[in-house]
Design an enzyme around this catalytic site. Sequence first.
Site, mmCIF file in Angstrom:
data_model
loop_
_atom_site.group_PDB
_atom_site.id
_atom_site.type_symbol
_atom_site.label_atom_id
_atom_site.label_comp_id
_atom_site.label_asym_id
_atom_site.label_seq_id
_atom_site.Cartn_x
_atom_site.Cartn_y
_atom_site.Cartn_z
ATOM 1 N NE ARG A 79 -2.038 -0.554 3.708
ATOM 2 C CZ ARG A 79 -2.593 -0.026 4.614
ATOM 3 N NH1 ARG A 79 -3.958 0.241 4.737
ATOM 4 N NH2 ARG A 79 -2.050 -0.003 5.770
ATOM 5 C CB SER A 126 5.180 -6.377 8.179
ATOM 6 O OG SER A 126 4.456 -5.225 8.086
ATOM 7 C CG ASP A 156 3.043 -5.594 10.660
ATOM 8 O OD1 ASP A 156 4.029 -5.766 11.442
ATOM 9 O OD2 ASP A 156 2.284 -6.176 10.303
HETATM 10 C C1 BGC Z 1 6.546 -10.838 10.845
HETATM 11 C C2 BGC Z 1 6.355 -9.614 11.494
HETATM 12 C C3 BGC Z 1 5.051 -9.073 11.461
HETATM 13 C C4 BGC Z 1 3.810 -10.014 11.486
HETATM 14 C C5 BGC Z 1 2.632 -9.478 11.176
HETATM 15 C C6 BGC Z 1 5.398 -11.871 10.826
HETATM 16 O O1 BGC Z 1 5.489 -12.937 9.938
HETATM 17 O O2 BGC Z 1 7.980 -11.680 11.211
HETATM 18 O O3 BGC Z 1 7.702 -8.904 11.457
HETATM 19 O O4 BGC Z 1 4.866 -7.911 12.210
HETATM 20 O O5 BGC Z 1 4.227 -11.190 10.785
HETATM 21 O O6 BGC Z 1 2.475 -8.913 9.808
#
Ligand code: BGC
Length: 506
Positions: free
Chosen positions: A108, A175, A228
């Site tokens: 996004r 994320s 995130d």
């Molecule tokens: C990632 C995290 C992320 C989470 C939610 C996980 O697979 O390792 O960094 O915050 O997913 O998106």
Amino acid sequence: MGKVVLGVAVAVAVTTCAVAAVVVGRRVRSRRKWKRVVGVLKELEESCETTVGRLRQVVDAMAVEMHAGLASEGGSKLKMLLTFVDNLPSGSEKGTCYALDLGGTNFRVLRVELGGQRSSILDQDVVRQPIPQQLMTGSSEDLFDFIASSLQQFDENAIDFEKSSIRKELGFTFSFPVKQTSVSSGILIKWTKGFAIKDMVGEEVAGALQHALDRKGLNMRVAVLVNDTVGTLALGHYHDADTVAAVIIGTGTNACYWERTDAIIKCQGLLTTSGGMVVNMEWGNFWSSHLPRTSYDIELDAESPNSNDQGFEKMISGMYLGDIVRRVILKMSQESDIFGPVSPSLSMPFSLRTPLMAVMHEDDSPELTEVARILKNVLEIPDVPLKARKLVVKVCDVVTRRAARLAAAGIVGILKKIGRDGSSGITGGRSRSDIKMRRTVVAIEGSLYTQYTMFREYLHEALHEILGEDIAQHVILKVTEDGSGVGAALLAASHSSKSVDNIQLL
Ligand code: BGC
């Protein structure tokens, strides 16, 4: 004549007995098969058991592992990553800021207008684009060039990046587990959620994006690089200053929270003006012997590209729940012919996606027509009798209930670590009744929580069971819509004028 009649009568009797024997035999066999299928369900229920006692053990294990992860690098499967975010947005942020949000199946771009008074986000523009599958496993240059092109196209008239002489500040939500080196830079530790771009692991993430922006001639600077969960905490705190932690339960799962710097023992001499910092737990990798693990989890893990990794995430998040259910139906189908011959789709990993599993779970039609439709169209299992469809709903229920209850235990684990669970943390001795519980807000985002009612209800129920009503009434889970994106834009705004560096590592 009499003999003939007698002969016919005997023949009829013999035939009737034979037919009856066949029918009875079939019934006995079918009952046996049904019993075996019910046995599969029973076994699943037993191994997914999450009594409140067991959940409390998970809570304690989470709090202990948090301490261990903060005490030393590699001290726990919980990475407890520094974020260098030492101040959360206050509500006074002003101006226009931008964010890129990369972390799931979609990417996004956001533009946020801030009004300078708490809760006044004046305007927001969002463009969502699916990430082509081949880019999730290709080269980092291709991925970042694709992202930069999307930015370039984003509402060209309104933003006009190229022509503008004013450099735009960008919040980049990425994320995945990143070892941050500052608030605007960090190194990718590993991929999760099906991404596997090998040349990126161990590389600097914000730098890779900055190079792609420069290649396209965009006048933008990556001002912050955030997870995130951190964006969600930032937005949560912007709206409500009692927000102390953020949790995401979507394709993947994770949590972050506000920690005192003196508790981050592995980073002796970490100085921030606020005395605290957001810690990205990467709780998807949490592990404890108290987690109720089934043979399906073990198989799923063994067949995944990241086996022995992300154990908690594989029991909780949207990427995996559908596949656990598929594995149970496959087992049932192998044990009996109640679902007909084993279909190729049923044997194919990830053919049942979690949103469809949720639809089956929440099918309240008397004939379970949605269940029948999904079994037929997605898993190629037609004509499943109603009693077997009911069984499928039960399987979805068991898998989702376990996931939601474990997520609740994780949240209470964080509250325990920071002394907001009504006790005084894992080292304290005061009893619940001595403590005046403060209003405590946890920002929460992710489709499993926001779009899957049964999941949400099970999570709340478990939270109340673990904490007890007196304490639970002070704990508020607040949906923080778009936190991952808008929160990153807010952090970009608060980090744009100052360079990171009231944070010191002595
Ligand atoms: C990632 C995290 C992320 C989470 C939610 C996980 O697979 O390792 O960094 O915050 O997913 O998106």
